[in-house]
Scaffold this motif. Sequence first.
Motif, PDB file in Angstrom:
ATOM      1  N   SER A 284       2.742   9.287   6.130  1.00 38.99           N
ATOM      2  CA  SER A 284       3.200   8.781   6.545  1.00 38.99           C
ATOM      3  C   SER A 284       2.724   7.712   6.435  1.00 38.99           C
ATOM      4  CB  SER A 284       1.838   9.682   7.781  1.00 38.99           C
ATOM      5  OG  SER A 284       0.752   8.858   7.425  1.00 38.99           O
ATOM      6  N   LYS A 285       3.296   5.907   7.402  1.00 37.90           N
ATOM      7  CA  LYS A 285       3.173   4.631   6.988  1.00 37.90           C
ATOM      8  C   LYS A 285       1.141   4.530   6.720  1.00 37.90           C
ATOM      9  CE  LYS A 285       4.530   0.685   8.364  1.00 37.90           C
ATOM     10  NZ  LYS A 285       4.826  -0.383   8.969  1.00 37.90           N
ATOM     11  N   ASN A 286       0.821   4.348   6.192  1.00 36.49           N
ATOM     12  CA  ASN A 286      -0.811   3.350   6.174  1.00 36.49           C
ATOM     13  C   ASN A 286      -0.586   1.914   6.551  1.00 36.49           C
ATOM     14  OD1 ASN A 286      -3.362   2.049   5.311  1.00 36.49           O
ATOM     15  ND2 ASN A 286      -3.063   3.186   4.397  1.00 36.49           N
TER      16      ASN A 286
ATOM     17  N   SER B  87       1.131   4.884   0.253  1.00 36.52           N
ATOM     18  CA  SER B  87       0.242   6.522   1.260  1.00 36.52           C
ATOM     19  C   SER B  87       1.301   7.930   1.757  1.00 36.52           C
ATOM     20  CB  SER B  87       0.645   5.939   3.007  1.00 36.52           C
ATOM     21  OG  SER B  87       1.624   5.334   3.094  1.00 36.52           O
TER      22      SER B  87
ATOM     23  N   ILE C 134      -2.534   7.777  -5.615  1.00 36.84           N
ATOM     24  CA  ILE C 134      -2.474   7.728  -4.523  1.00 36.84           C
ATOM     25  C   ILE C 134      -1.614   8.923  -5.567  1.00 36.84           C
ATOM     26  CG2 ILE C 134      -1.078   7.571  -2.270  1.00 36.84           C
ATOM     27  CD1 ILE C 134      -3.518   6.856  -2.403  1.00 36.84           C
TER      28      ILE C 134
ATOM     29  N   ILE D 170       0.936  -1.095   0.004  1.00 41.61           N
ATOM     30  CA  ILE D 170      -0.009   0.087  -0.051  1.00 41.61           C
ATOM     31  C   ILE D 170       0.551   1.371  -0.014  1.00 41.61           C
ATOM     32  CG2 ILE D 170      -1.842   1.708   1.436  1.00 41.61           C
ATOM     33  CD1 ILE D 170      -2.625  -1.434   2.550  1.00 41.61           C
TER      34      ILE D 170
ATOM     35  N   TRP E 131       5.503   6.653   1.522  1.00 42.21           N
ATOM     36  CA  TRP E 131       5.830   5.221   2.209  1.00 42.21           C
ATOM     37  C   TRP E 131       4.966   4.048   0.686  1.00 42.21           C
ATOM     38  CZ3 TRP E 131       7.388   5.002   7.196  1.00 42.21           C
ATOM     39  CH2 TRP E 131       7.576   5.825   7.271  1.00 42.21           C
TER      40      TRP E 131
ATOM     41  N   SER F  31      -2.776  -0.423   7.833  1.00 43.02           N
ATOM     42  CA  SER F  31      -4.195  -0.528   7.176  1.00 43.02           C
ATOM     43  C   SER F  31      -3.925  -2.329   7.185  1.00 43.02           C
ATOM     44  CB  SER F  31      -5.089  -0.255   6.665  1.00 43.02           C
ATOM     45  OG  SER F  31      -4.525  -0.224   5.152  1.00 43.02           O
TER      46      SER F  31
END
Length: 114
Positions: A33-35, A30, A65, A28, A76, A37
């Motif tokens: 900042s780090k995702n 993002s 994104i 993923i 990230w 999920s």
Amino acid sequence: KKKVVIAIVRNLTTNTPVDTSKALSNWIVSLGSKNGSKIDPHFFGQRGSTQELSAVYAITAAMRILEAAKPGQSVWISNNLPYIRKLNDGSSTQQPANFVARAELIGRKVAAKG
């Protein structure tokens, strides 16, 4: 920056060992900042049957994104599944260990080309 991230995500989704497509779907991207999920597979399958579909979806999601990325903004790439480290350590016969580091090297090569 966008070319580098897409090259890395493309490499990760191609080289992550696949059964159900969950691990590759969890790469993923993002911004800022780090995702943190964890998601279900983009396309659930068995024995790698949906690898290509899920990879295309993950790459497309990363591109969407990245469209919002601003100059200087951090990007990230994360995978929060508890077993991704084990896969990267070589627990699957589908890929040798350290496929994540190889994807990073690909990104560095793309960055060096400009």
